[in-house]
Design a protein around this motif. Structure first.
Motif, short mmCIF file in Angstrom:
data_model
loop_
_atom_site.label_atom_id
_atom_site.label_comp_id
_atom_site.label_asym_id
_atom_site.label_seq_id
_atom_site.Cartn_x
_atom_site.Cartn_y
_atom_site.Cartn_z
N THR A 177 1.02 -1.30 0.22
CA THR A 177 0.10 -0.33 -0.08
C THR A 177 0.96 1.36 0.21
O THR A 177 0.36 2.43 -0.62
CB THR A 177 -1.02 -0.65 1.27
N TYR A 180 2.55 1.97 -4.16
CA TYR A 180 0.96 2.00 -5.04
C TYR A 180 0.57 3.16 -4.36
O TYR A 180 -0.11 4.09 -5.68
CB TYR A 180 0.29 0.55 -4.99
N GLY A 181 0.08 3.01 -3.26
CA GLY A 181 0.13 4.88 -2.58
C GLY A 181 0.72 6.00 -3.16
O GLY A 181 0.34 7.13 -3.67
N LYS A 183 2.48 6.06 -5.57
CA LYS A 183 3.50 6.33 -7.08
C LYS A 183 2.04 7.12 -7.22
O LYS A 183 2.48 7.74 -8.08
CB LYS A 183 2.76 5.47 -7.50
N LEU A 184 0.35 6.61 -6.86
CA LEU A 184 -0.74 7.49 -7.11
C LEU A 184 -0.59 8.55 -6.58
O LEU A 184 -1.31 9.68 -7.55
CB LEU A 184 -2.18 6.18 -6.48
N LYS A 187 1.22 10.59 -8.86
CA LYS A 187 0.59 10.23 -10.33
C LYS A 187 -0.35 11.96 -10.25
O LYS A 187 -1.00 12.89 -11.26
CB LYS A 187 0.22 9.30 -10.90
N VAL A 223 -5.99 -0.18 -3.41
CA VAL A 223 -4.69 0.59 -3.94
C VAL A 223 -3.97 0.33 -5.23
O VAL A 223 -4.10 1.78 -5.41
CB VAL A 223 -4.09 1.09 -2.88
N TRP A 224 -4.12 -0.09 -5.47
CA TRP A 224 -2.61 -1.26 -6.23
C TRP A 224 -3.53 -1.21 -7.80
O TRP A 224 -3.14 -0.78 -8.50
CB TRP A 224 -2.55 -2.61 -6.30
N TYR A 227 -4.05 2.23 -8.69
CA TYR A 227 -3.44 3.21 -9.99
C TYR A 227 -3.09 2.37 -10.92
O TYR A 227 -2.77 3.54 -11.83
CB TYR A 227 -2.04 2.74 -8.66
N PHE A 230 -5.85 4.47 -13.03
CA PHE A 230 -5.16 5.27 -13.17
C PHE A 230 -4.04 5.56 -14.69
O PHE A 230 -4.30 6.59 -14.88
CB PHE A 230 -4.43 6.01 -12.50
N SER A 231 -3.46 5.04 -14.45
CA SER A 231 -1.97 4.10 -15.67
C SER A 231 -2.67 3.62 -16.51
O SER A 231 -2.09 3.37 -18.06
CB SER A 231 -1.15 2.91 -14.91
#
Length: 487
Positions: A177, A180-181, A183-184, A187, A223-224, A227, A230-231
């Motif tokens: 979490t 990836y949290g 990284k999100l 972004k 969360v993953w 992410y 969103f990608s």
């Protein structure tokens, strides 16, 4: 890093707060009885104040915050959970699967009353989980069961060994979490330290790592998934979202909210071709304003495909346990949360008192069904009437949908709000953070956990929700939102 003299000299106060937090967490893990309420409340207040100040002092040093997150969790590694009995059922289910027995088909009481002991330490596990858990069918979805089985695989005859394995899995999920949290957040161009309002939160450390609740695994997959979405990796996002559903069913509530993201999201804007632009006649100033066009059917196709992947993956994960008995037992168990169980509720308790006043008895069966219908209507209205085109708007809608569900639910255990807390990290709202502080008051209800009298102190519950609703109303209806985070 913490042994670096320069670091220590420049960060004496944060270092002192970190050491104090370690002592507080040690007391939580090894020197606390659940019914010692004064000590419980004081320790929690102390560690929460330290947590808040540590983040404010070290918010620009995420490496230090990461080390602290790991260190605080490490304190609990050898501890037997002292605020929850659920882990005994986790161990039972995992060992049942290892023995080749479907855990969904029989209650624990079925075996014990028949004088059968299908797993090691059966009587000890039965005594630990209590009558309520032992008398009902298991309701933990397949990914949960996988974690329980891994624990059984490595520690089939040791309760502490099973606890350690499950705890390591939950810690691993928390750091997933964090990864990836972060990284999100990057972004979304939001401050990176916001993720530590979840990762370093004493509520998360104590309830998930300490008490072994697998909401942390559910949160990691969600969360993953967000992410990945969103990608623009929506197929993989759907698979990972299904893993979240197969850990805890609650993410199913969010499925309708994806409608606008897929149909009217920025990824689906139709751009004018150079030929169209060249043949466009002179326009007035209003016509020159950007008006996005969307490919509706392209968005709907992807939305339906996303739903199909989520449903198919979830069904495949449940498939190894399938039988007609499984369907019957599982649906009955899930229904208990809507028509039988009640704990730490808010609006439901008001409706219950009105029922007592006019009907003379508990109307939980009717109120539970009515609340479910209200939640469905609210989520659908959010899906179509509220802007959910951007990722922040989508996550905010998820936060509001889940908040409404918990506000109307008959049962709100402390660990349930972990999902609210992680969603709030990506929004402008802080009421879940406040709730993660006052949720400790719900433990005062456990004073009668081993007696026939399960009544709660409604004044304490009222105080908890007075704070939560107060902050919620202030943030949602009164406070002006910063433009950069408006959703």
């Amino acid at each position: 890093m913490f042994l670096n003299p320069t670091f220590n000299k420049l960060n004496k106060l944060p270092l002192l707060m970190a050491l104090s937090s370690l002592l507080f967490y040690w007391a939580f893990a090894y020197n606390l009885v659940r019914t010692d309420y004064i000590k419980l409340i004081m320790l929690y207040i102390g560690v929460f104040v330290l947590f808040y100040n540590i983040i404010n002092h070290l918010k620009h040093n995420t490496k230090a915050l990461t080390y602290l997150a790991f260190g605080f969790r490490a304190v609990f590694i050898l501890a037997i959970p002292n605020l929850s009995q659920d882990f005994y059922r986790f161990i039972w289910d995992g060992r049942m699967i290892l023995e080749g027995i479907n855990p969904y088909l029989h209650t624990v009481e079925y075996f014990i009353n028949a004088g059968k002991y299908p797993v090691a330490q059966a009587l000890e596990l039965r005594a630990g989980m209590g009558d309520l858990n032992a008398s009902h069918f298991t309701n933990y979805p397949p990914i949960n069961q996988l974690c329980f089985t891994i624990a059984a695989l490595f520690a089939s005859k040791s309760i502490l060994g099973s606890v350690i394995v499950m705890r390591l899995l939950i810690i691993a999920a928390d750091f997933g979490t964090l990864h990836y949290g972060s990284k999100l957040l990057e972004k979304l161009k939001l401050p990176g330290h916001h993720i530590f309002w979840y990762i370093l939160n004493p509520f998360v450390i104590i309830e998930l790592t300490g008490n072994l609740h697998f909401e942390g695994v559910m949160v990691f997959f969600l969360v993953w998934s967000m992410y990945l979405l969103f990608s623009n990796k929506w197929v993989l996002a759907a698979v990972v979202f299904a893993l979240s559903v197969a850990t805890k069913l609650i993410p199913l509530l969010f499925l309708p909210l994806f409608y606008q993201w897929f149909v009217f999201g920025d990824w689906n804007i139709v751009k004018k071709t150079s030929q169209e632009a060249a043949h466009t006649p002179n326009q007035n100033k209003l016509d020159l304003l950007p008006t996005p066009r969307y490919n509706f059917w392209k968005g709907m196709t992807k939305l339906i495909a996303f739903y199909a992947v989520v449903i198919l993956t979830t069904v495949l994960l449940f498939a190894p346990f399938y039988s007609s008995e499984f369907i019957n037992n599982y649906s009955k168990t899930v229904a208990l949360w809507f028509g039988n169980f009640e704990f730490n509720a808010s609006l439901y308790y008001i409706a219950r008192e009105i029922g007592y006043l006019f009907r003379g008895y508990n109307e939980i069966a009717i109120i539970g069904k009515a609340a479910s219908i209200l939640v469905v209507c609210f989520v659908i209205s959010l899906s179509f009437l509220r802007k959910n085109k951007t990722m922040i708007q989508l996550i905010t809608a998820m936060l509001m949908a889940l908040s409404f569900y918990y506000f109307t639910a008959t049962t709100v255990h402390p660990w349930y709000i972990a999902m609210l807390l992680i969603l709030s990290v990506f929004t402008k709202y802080k009421f879940p953070l406040v709730w993660s502080f006052v949720i400790i008051l719900s433990y005062l209800a456990y004073v009668n956990v081993n007696s026939m009298d399960k009544s709660e102190n409604l004044w304490i519950i009222g105080l908890e929700y007075l704070v939560v609703y107060g902050v919620f109303i202030w943030e949602v209806f009164i406070k002006k939102a910063p433009r950069v985070l408006e959703a």
